[in-house]
Design a protein around this motif. Sequence first.
Motif, PDB file in Angstrom:
ATOM      1  N   THR A  23       0.851  -1.196   0.000  1.00  0.00           N
ATOM      2  CA  THR A  23       0.000   0.000   0.000  1.00  0.00           C
ATOM      3  C   THR A  23       0.878   1.233   0.000  1.00  0.00           C
ATOM      4  OG1 THR A  23      -1.697  -1.148   1.277  1.00  0.00           O
ATOM      5  CG2 THR A  23      -1.833   1.244   1.210  1.00  0.00           C
ATOM      6  N   MET A  70       0.629   5.645  -0.310  1.00  0.00           N
ATOM      7  CA  MET A  70      -0.212   6.821  -0.346  1.00  0.00           C
ATOM      8  C   MET A  70       0.679   8.015  -0.655  1.00  0.00           C
ATOM      9  SD  MET A  70      -2.781   8.272   2.603  1.00  0.00           S
ATOM     10  CE  MET A  70      -3.828   6.810   2.464  1.00  0.00           C
ATOM     11  N   LYS A 108      -4.028  10.523  -1.279  1.00  0.00           N
ATOM     12  CA  LYS A 108      -4.774   9.504  -2.011  1.00  0.00           C
ATOM     13  C   LYS A 108      -3.903   8.267  -2.229  1.00  0.00           C
ATOM     14  CE  LYS A 108      -7.599  12.887  -4.508  1.00  0.00           C
ATOM     15  NZ  LYS A 108      -8.002  13.399  -5.833  1.00  0.00           N
ATOM     16  N   ARG A 109      -4.552   7.114  -2.355  1.00  0.00           N
ATOM     17  CA  ARG A 109      -3.815   5.877  -2.576  1.00  0.00           C
ATOM     18  C   ARG A 109      -3.228   5.852  -3.981  1.00  0.00           C
ATOM     19  NH1 ARG A 109      -6.940   0.632  -1.508  1.00  0.00           N
ATOM     20  NH2 ARG A 109      -8.206   1.515  -3.172  1.00  0.00           N
ATOM     21  N   TYR A 126       1.139   6.779   3.949  1.00  0.00           N
ATOM     22  CA  TYR A 126       1.341   5.355   4.232  1.00  0.00           C
ATOM     23  C   TYR A 126       2.308   4.804   3.205  1.00  0.00           C
ATOM     24  CZ  TYR A 126       0.069   0.522   5.428  1.00  0.00           C
ATOM     25  OH  TYR A 126       0.100  -0.786   5.845  1.00  0.00           O
ATOM     26  N   ASP A 175      -5.067   4.062  -6.732  1.00  0.00           N
ATOM     27  CA  ASP A 175      -6.189   4.778  -7.335  1.00  0.00           C
ATOM     28  C   ASP A 175      -5.752   5.901  -8.266  1.00  0.00           C
ATOM     29  OD1 ASP A 175      -7.995   3.217  -5.846  1.00  0.00           O
ATOM     30  OD2 ASP A 175      -7.872   4.588  -4.135  1.00  0.00           O
TER      31      ASP A 175
END
Length: 331
Positions: A28, A30, A56-57, A109, A60
């Motif tokens: 993950t 970010m 935002k991730r 993250y 995405d």
Amino acid sequence: MEKSDARMVHVNNEYGKLHDAFIGIGDTLMVDPPNHESLKWQDETAMEWSDKYGGKRVVDTRPGEVEKMQEQFDNLAKILEKNGIEVFRSHPLRYEEEITYLDNVLKGYCNHDGCDFFLTIGNNVILLNNLRTPCRRKRVWAVRDILEPLLKNSNARYVAMPPCSPHYLEDDIYLERGDVFVDGHNVFVGFSGNASSKAGIEWLQQFLGSEYKVYTVKLPSEHLHLDILLMLNRPGLLTYYPEFFPEGLPEPLRNWEKIEIKKLDTEREAFGANGLMIDPHTMILAKQYERLAPEYEKRSIKVITVPFEVPIHWGVGVRCAVGPLRRDDVK
């Protein structure tokens, strides 16, 4: 286990035969929010990206980037295993309280866990919960679960740094392993103002005691860590970018043979010195810096190149990705 089966923890150099390695999983990511004081080292492109996608991730906003990072981390792990090195991987954070920790300070993250969250000097294993960028501190919980069981039956002296404040303070205690090199009883710590702090360096000297001498290595403010600009290849041989050491190298390194690198105009990052020695005669280097391979090969160092452009784009070179607990001494 019998006492003779206890895990040996020992790291007093950057080039002795590597026996084990922690590597992150990159599951993950970010995008860092913009304009936080701890991110002032980022380049113009990164800041533009932060302005557009901050918080935002990545999955995405840039489809395929997370998958590519996983692939390149996994490939590095396989190469290490093929060379007889025991590999440990971190895991995703499991609890909402961990995932959202310090989000009110800096939402972010990342899973670049290899060397960032513990530092091994001699048989001292120091848990680094004091990264300057607040959103990165949460990842320590993905490493502790793997690290601490390994230390239970070992010769390790295990300690955690005093925690820094959740409020960002410029002069708090920060220490990041990307800044730290050990060579015998000499320890070199980079200081760019973007990662390790003066207080963190002073704490390290106090903890290690008079057996070790800790040197502060001044770096330009546009760079994050020492290990992207300097590499100790074996006793008496190093690689570095002379242009990024305004005060020169620390005294114990000045007479070493030097492989000099210059940042090319076509390169966004200066990561050519971020290679990983897996023994004094073998190194792993990001493929984008394979132009350096002849310099090593003529010094009888075998070079294994790996694709690593995605982690490097996120600030993680090959050495950054790997956290050791044991290396052999080299005379």
